[in-house]
Design a protein around this motif. Structure first.
Motif, PDB file in Angstrom:
ATOM      1  N   LEU A 147      31.435  48.432  67.161  1.00 24.58           N
ATOM      2  CA  LEU A 147      30.286  50.037  65.838  1.00 24.58           C
ATOM      3  C   LEU A 147      29.884  50.439  66.721  1.00 24.58           C
ATOM      4  CD1 LEU A 147      28.923  46.824  64.624  1.00 24.58           C
ATOM      5  CD2 LEU A 147      30.192  48.414  63.265  1.00 24.58           C
TER       6      LEU A 147
ATOM      7  N   SER B 223      30.469  54.617  65.447  1.00 25.34           N
ATOM      8  CA  SER B 223      29.426  55.944  65.567  1.00 25.34           C
ATOM      9  C   SER B 223      30.158  57.522  65.855  1.00 25.34           C
ATOM     10  CB  SER B 223      28.300  55.097  65.795  1.00 25.34           C
ATOM     11  OG  SER B 223      28.053  55.129  67.026  1.00 25.34           O
TER      12      SER B 223
ATOM     13  N   TYR C 190      32.956  51.928  59.445  1.00 24.48           N
ATOM     14  CA  TYR C 190      31.460  51.590  59.702  1.00 24.48           C
ATOM     15  C   TYR C 190      30.279  50.954  59.330  1.00 24.48           C
ATOM     16  CZ  TYR C 190      27.136  51.117  62.581  1.00 24.48           C
ATOM     17  OH  TYR C 190      25.753  50.819  63.788  1.00 24.48           O
TER      18      TYR C 190
ATOM     19  N   ASP D   1      30.201  46.400  59.759  1.00 23.25           N
ATOM     20  CA  ASP D   1      28.974  45.773  59.892  1.00 23.25           C
ATOM     21  C   ASP D   1      28.649  44.832  58.783  1.00 23.25           C
ATOM     22  OD1 ASP D   1      26.239  45.767  60.719  1.00 23.25           O
ATOM     23  OD2 ASP D   1      25.633  46.989  59.618  1.00 23.25           O
TER      24      ASP D   1
END
Length: 227
Positions: free
Chosen positions: A92, A96, A105, A109
């Motif tokens: 992650l 980003s 992303y 998540d």
């Protein structure tokens, strides 16, 4: 063999206050997983409704090996999903740093959160099967040396085509069928097609055991027997 058959009968009678139920349904690891992981509505209905409503007439039994296997495969599944969650979390931060990948992303998540839910669901399944189901069915824990020796030789015989764990289940089902012959209608519900072998089915039929690979068909048969 007579001693083993007496032991099985005595254990069943003790579980049912001295009585032999009119219907005995044997299940294996797959069926425990169907209930615990809530992946088969027929199995859920079988336990949550039919067994509850017909407790005196219907006894569901699982051999010890199925109890052990269910715990093992559930913990294995849990570990696998946690590993996947860890891999996602590790990426992650990398994602980003890239522009234009916010949607990716966010999706990852969200997947991480869903994996948390899945792991909690697996944890609950252990409780539901090992604690709740233990009040509705009989986990047969008594050691049966004859079952072990039968399973060993069966697993070595290519005519059966069964691994040792499956041979343990088969030998248990066969012994229960023999011990309850003419006293209880014995059914065996499994999702494992490894048991769909001519020699296996023939020997179970010879001791009066009906084998079902389809939970819906088994459910209808149980309903008919209860009428």
């Amino acid at each position: 063999m007579d001693k083993t058959l007496r032991t099985i009968r005595e254990e069943i009678k003790e579980n049912r206050a001295g009585n032999i139920p009119s219907i005995t349904l044997l299940v294996d690891t797959n069926i425990l997983a169907d209930y615990g992981w809530k992946r088969d509505d027929n199995v859920l209905y079988l336990f949550d409704t039919l067994v509850v409503d017909n407790y005196d007439n219907l006894l569901v039994i699982a051999p010890k090996i199925s109890n052990v296997e269910f715990k093992a495969i559930t913990k294995h599944e849990r570990a696998a999903w946690l590993n996947l969650k860890g891999s996602i979390e590790g990426k992650l931060k990398d994602i980003s740093r890239y522009k234009g990948f916010k949607k990716l992303y966010n999706n990852l998540d969200e997947s991480r959160s869903e994996l948390d839910n899945l792991v909690r669901s697996l944890d609950r399944s252990l409780y539901e099967v090992l604690e709740i189901l233990s009040n509705l069915m009989f986990f047969f824990e008594t050691e049966l040396p004859l079952q072990d020796s039968m399973a060993f030789y069966i697993s070595k015989d290519p005519e059966y085509g069964l691994l040792f764990e499956d041979a343990l289940v088969f030998s248990f089902v066969k012994l229960v069928g023999k011990s309850l012959e003419n006293e209880s209608k014995v059914l065996f519900l499994t999702g494992d097609r490894d048991f769909d072998v001519g020699k296996v089915l023939k020997e179970l039929s010879e001791v009066g055991v009906e084998v079902y690979f389809n939970s819906g068909e088994c459910l209808q048969r149980v309903k008919a027997l209860l009428e």
